[in-house]
Design a protein around this motif. Structure first.
Motif, mmCIF file in Angstrom:
data_model
loop_
_atom_site.group_PDB
_atom_site.id
_atom_site.type_symbol
_atom_site.label_atom_id
_atom_site.label_comp_id
_atom_site.label_asym_id
_atom_site.label_seq_id
_atom_site.Cartn_x
_atom_site.Cartn_y
_atom_site.Cartn_z
ATOM 1 N N GLN A 1 26.968 24.763 42.174
ATOM 2 C CA GLN A 1 27.127 26.099 41.609
ATOM 3 C C GLN A 1 28.587 26.531 41.617
ATOM 4 O O GLN A 1 29.080 27.151 40.676
ATOM 5 C CB GLN A 1 26.266 27.093 42.387
ATOM 6 N N GLU A 2 29.296 26.191 42.704
ATOM 7 C CA GLU A 2 30.697 26.570 42.799
ATOM 8 C C GLU A 2 31.532 25.896 41.722
ATOM 9 O O GLU A 2 32.428 26.508 41.131
ATOM 10 C CB GLU A 2 31.231 26.195 44.187
ATOM 11 N N LEU A 3 31.228 24.641 41.436
ATOM 12 C CA LEU A 3 31.981 23.889 40.429
ATOM 13 C C LEU A 3 31.452 24.109 39.018
ATOM 14 O O LEU A 3 32.121 23.793 38.038
ATOM 15 C CB LEU A 3 31.951 22.393 40.762
ATOM 16 N N GLY A 4 30.222 24.596 38.921
ATOM 17 C CA GLY A 4 29.630 24.807 37.612
ATOM 18 C C GLY A 4 29.261 23.523 36.893
ATOM 19 O O GLY A 4 29.178 23.490 35.669
ATOM 20 N N LYS A 5 29.041 22.450 37.665
ATOM 21 C CA LYS A 5 28.712 21.151 37.095
ATOM 22 C C LYS A 5 27.599 20.497 37.896
ATOM 23 O O LYS A 5 27.489 20.674 39.103
ATOM 24 C CB LYS A 5 29.931 20.221 37.090
ATOM 25 N N LYS A 6 26.781 19.719 37.217
ATOM 26 C CA LYS A 6 25.745 18.941 37.883
ATOM 27 C C LYS A 6 26.385 17.662 38.405
ATOM 28 O O LYS A 6 26.998 16.900 37.650
ATOM 29 C CB LYS A 6 24.616 18.616 36.912
ATOM 30 N N LEU A 7 26.257 17.415 39.707
ATOM 31 C CA LEU A 7 26.921 16.285 40.341
ATOM 32 C C LEU A 7 26.003 15.095 40.548
ATOM 33 O O LEU A 7 26.469 13.971 40.666
ATOM 34 C CB LEU A 7 27.509 16.715 41.696
ATOM 35 N N PHE A 8 24.687 15.342 40.612
ATOM 36 C CA PHE A 8 23.738 14.278 40.896
ATOM 37 C C PHE A 8 22.590 14.299 39.895
ATOM 38 O O PHE A 8 22.218 15.351 39.367
ATOM 39 C CB PHE A 8 23.119 14.438 42.300
ATOM 40 N N ILE A 9 22.065 13.103 39.650
ATOM 41 C CA ILE A 9 20.766 12.977 38.981
ATOM 42 C C ILE A 9 19.786 12.550 40.057
ATOM 43 O O ILE A 9 19.908 11.467 40.641
ATOM 44 C CB ILE A 9 20.815 11.942 37.841
ATOM 45 N N ARG A 10 18.815 13.400 40.368
ATOM 46 C CA ARG A 10 17.925 13.183 41.490
ATOM 47 C C ARG A 10 16.619 12.535 41.046
ATOM 48 O O ARG A 10 16.070 12.866 40.003
ATOM 49 C CB ARG A 10 17.633 14.505 42.203
ATOM 50 N N SER A 11 16.140 11.595 41.867
ATOM 51 C CA SER A 11 14.810 11.019 41.682
ATOM 52 C C SER A 11 14.078 11.113 43.019
ATOM 53 O O SER A 11 14.616 11.637 43.999
ATOM 54 C CB SER A 11 14.917 9.556 41.219
ATOM 55 N N SER A 12 12.873 10.580 43.070
ATOM 56 C CA SER A 12 12.081 10.714 44.294
ATOM 57 C C SER A 12 12.661 9.927 45.454
ATOM 58 O O SER A 12 12.456 10.283 46.620
ATOM 59 C CB SER A 12 10.639 10.252 44.022
ATOM 60 N N HIS A 13 13.384 8.836 45.173
ATOM 61 C CA HIS A 13 13.869 7.980 46.251
ATOM 62 C C HIS A 13 15.383 7.853 46.327
ATOM 63 O O HIS A 13 15.906 7.349 47.322
ATOM 64 C CB HIS A 13 13.279 6.566 46.107
ATOM 65 N N SER A 14 16.103 8.275 45.297
ATOM 66 C CA SER A 14 17.548 8.085 45.319
ATOM 67 C C SER A 14 18.225 9.119 44.437
ATOM 68 O O SER A 14 17.566 9.863 43.708
ATOM 69 C CB SER A 14 17.906 6.675 44.831
ATOM 70 N N ILE A 15 19.538 9.145 44.519
ATOM 71 C CA ILE A 15 20.336 10.001 43.654
ATOM 72 C C ILE A 15 21.423 9.153 43.002
ATOM 73 O O ILE A 15 21.891 8.168 43.575
ATOM 74 C CB ILE A 15 20.972 11.174 44.413
ATOM 75 N N ILE A 16 21.814 9.532 41.781
ATOM 76 C CA ILE A 16 22.866 8.840 41.041
ATOM 77 C C ILE A 16 23.916 9.869 40.656
ATOM 78 O O ILE A 16 23.594 10.978 40.213
ATOM 79 C CB ILE A 16 22.295 8.167 39.777
#
Length: 320
Positions: A41-56
């Motif tokens: 929120q502070e950066l205004g950008k999405k940093l991760f793509i989240r899944s059930s077991h990992s993040i990218i």
């Protein structure tokens, strides 16, 4: 933006899993997830793509990871410098450089300093001129070892009392291995693996261009490299001939590779550089004083050209 949160972010990026990262950081998973959401929120950008077991990491996440690593490394270096400001000199010295046998001169000085100041620790970073100068300019390195040709105009520097000899690394079963030395004509039709730094044309005078002569632009360069280890692997696999420095690739009798010097002989000088108007830590200052004593006085000099004497080409400097 807090340093603590950047450390959290880097741990999550490294582990690729919030649960594992929370265990490493000894915080609860909800706390860590909330910190990451606040950072996005502070950066205004999405940093991760989240899944059930990992993040990218997203593209923005990868950019932040690179910058966060630099920031955290700088903070760690600063904290170490302040903690070492005691009567007994100690702390960390960061040295970067290309692959060169001249490193043994630096190692001898480092050993002498460490005998007197056993609380000094050294951290080495390998890279080409661009890698080293970028980290120097950002304050991530105290000293850089640069192989000519290199732009040292914006740094303080000492000349290292050594010369690197250029030549060709090749397979022992290659036709050119029968020669004792390699001339420019031998390389015109050969597939070449070349150093990006040595071949780039950003310098006002490029010694390699001069050595090859008017046929420089006709060379068949199939691969470029910044460090020689991977270049040697390409040679072993038959990709081509690597133009590199002597004694940084294993060409001993039990190796499949051999080294042949260029003829006329081409040598490069070396410099150890540090930022102008930069206050060194007590440890780095002790190291510099030992360097100056070992390498004689600091010289102000400017490279003015390339000359050939008795079949040996050397970089020439004017000194004042």
């Amino acid at each position: 933006m807090e340093i603590r949160v950047l450390r959290y972010f880097l741990t999550v990026a490294r582990e690729g899993n919030i649960t594992k990262a929370a265990d490493v950081l000894h915080v609860t998973q909800p706390t860590l997830s909330r910190q990451l959401k606040d950072l996005e929120q502070e950066l205004g950008k999405k940093l991760f793509i989240r899944s059930s077991h990992s993040i990218i990491l997203t593209d923005e996440g990868m950019l932040l990871r690179n910058r966060a690593e630099e920031i955290v490394n700088m903070v760690d270096k600063l904290e170490a410098e302040f903690s070492s400001m005691e009567e007994t000199i100690g702390g960390d010295i960061y040295i970067g450089g290309g692959e060169t046998e001249a490193m043994k001169h630096i190692a001898r000085v480092a050993k002498d300093v460490q005998v007197r100041y056993p609380n000094i620790r050294y951290h080495l970073y390998s890279g080409n001129e661009e890698d080293i100068t970028e980290r120097l300019d950002k304050g991530l390195l105290d000293f850089g070892i640069l192989i000519q040709p290199a732009d040292i105009s914006k740094y303080n520097y000492l000349n290292i009392p050594a010369k690197d000899v250029w030549g060709v690394v090749m397979r022992r079963d290659s036709p050119l291995a029968l020669k004792e030395s390699i001339q420019a004509a031998d390389l015109l039709n050969a597939p070449l693996i070349c150093s990006r730094q040595a071949m780039k044309q950003t310098f006002s005078k490029n010694e390699f261009s001069d050595w090859f002569g008017e046929d420089f632009h006709k060379l068949n360069i199939v691969t470029t490299y910044n460090l020689a280890y991977n270049a040697a692997i390409m040679v072993e696999e038959g990709i081509g001939y690597a133009i590199t420095l002597d004694k940084i690739v294993n060409t001993s009798t039990n190796s499949n590779l051999c080294f042949r010097p260029l003829q006329p002989r081409l040598e490069s000088g070396l410099n150890i550089v540090w930022k102008k108007h930069h206050v060194l830590s007590a440890a780095a200052d002790a190291f510099l004083k030992e360097l100056q004593g070992e390498f004689s006085q600091t010289l102000n000099c400017q490279r003015i050209g390339l000359v050939q004497t008795n079949g040996v080409k050397r970089l020439i400097y004017t000194v004042w």
